[in-house]
Design an enzyme around this catalytic site. Sequence first.
Site, mmCIF file in Angstrom:
data_model
loop_
_atom_site.group_PDB
_atom_site.id
_atom_site.type_symbol
_atom_site.label_atom_id
_atom_site.label_comp_id
_atom_site.label_asym_id
_atom_site.label_seq_id
_atom_site.Cartn_x
_atom_site.Cartn_y
_atom_site.Cartn_z
ATOM 1 C CB SER A 126 -0.907 0.001 1.228
ATOM 2 O OG SER A 126 -1.585 1.229 1.366
ATOM 3 C CE1 TYR A 150 -6.269 4.028 -1.186
ATOM 4 C CE2 TYR A 150 -4.331 3.638 0.172
ATOM 5 C CZ TYR A 150 -5.639 3.346 -0.165
ATOM 6 O OH TYR A 150 -6.308 2.366 0.510
ATOM 7 C CB THR A 176 -6.797 2.238 -4.704
ATOM 8 O OG1 THR A 176 -6.161 1.005 -4.378
ATOM 9 C CG2 THR A 176 -8.130 2.312 -3.979
ATOM 10 C CE LYS A 258 -7.741 -3.575 -3.824
ATOM 11 N NZ LYS A 258 -8.637 -2.798 -2.937
ATOM 12 C CG HIS A 282 -11.320 0.148 -0.218
ATOM 13 N ND1 HIS A 282 -10.448 0.783 -1.065
ATOM 14 C CD2 HIS A 282 -10.719 0.178 0.992
ATOM 15 C CE1 HIS A 282 -9.387 1.199 -0.387
ATOM 16 N NE2 HIS A 282 -9.521 0.833 0.862
#
Length: 385
Positions: A126, A150, A176, A258, A282
Amino acid sequence: MSWADFQYEIYLNGMSGVVPRLPTDLTRLEEMAERRLGPGPVGYVAGSAGGGRTERANREALDRWRIVPRMLRDVRGRDLSVTVLGRRLPAPLALAPIGVLSIMHPDAEPAAARAAAALGVPFVLSSASSTPMEEVAAAMGDGERWFQLYWGRDREVTLSFLARARASGFSVLVVTLDTPLLAWRPRDLDQAYLPFLRGVGTANYFTDPAFQAGLARPVHEDPNAAVLHFVGLFGDPGKTWPDLALLREHWDGPIVLKGILHPDDARLAADAGMDGVVVSNHGGRQVNGSIGAADALPAVADAVADRLTVLFDGGVRSGDDVVKALALGARTVLLGRPYAYGLGLDGQAGVEHVLRCVLAETELTLALSGCAGPAAITPAMVARF
């Protein structure tokens, strides 16, 4: 390699009075984590948006599908390996991106990454990790690693992240899309618990030269200002499909989006030159009342499986869930919360235990259903009830 041999290892250890430190029924891990870990950390991992309807929908969607076993099929020579995004993987499984893992265990992301590397499973790091990406890469050695982005407001930070990830050997970019804003999450709100405001889950940002260039003083001199700068750039609700061209220009490997639930969005991803999509909501953490991921998967796969690699992430807790997702059109499956609980309860060993359980059960479920491997799976393997 036979993943199923794990069960005999357990039984043989039992002859010496040794039983597994963690349950092999992974649905029990959350309850154990609730008892042993603090309410803030567990709530952050286990919590969902609103009343949790979407998280429940993920489980209900998978449970509506039932496997239809076939008999008298030769399943002696089993092989779970798959080719995904140009990579040969030993099984159709990867560890999903979960941020701020230091709230679960002090060894954090490196422990989970080492566990994944030990079993040959991709680890998706992440952006919001507790450990800089370079340190996680070093912990993995030659292990297959993907980087989850992100996609925030600061273009230069985004480009710096991409350059650092490539230099650190991350081979796939997972973007994402479903978190331009944080959702209403009552478990976190009731504890007033958001790790980022404590400077946890910001390691990639605080070590990034482009991020640091936006600060008046170094992070260590004014950590509160660094946190506020992070909050200001983390999400960007203004992004649209044409903006993907920036990522395609600056990342020369596969790009996977995603958070895709609608087949038209999957088609737009293909039109934008993406390489794959992850059918995901999510884990129910963003839109309360959303469609279950397994309910969305067949339509997305039907729409773009001939153009894109379709991956799945949503409520997976067992090997039979993996098999169902593959039958519904996924090429591989991302495993999330269970490995975070395993990490919290037993560090790297806990993550390895979770992975070995899922892989063993996946192989056994396939074999007992008449399939020697993922290549033999067809949609007729499942029925909806």
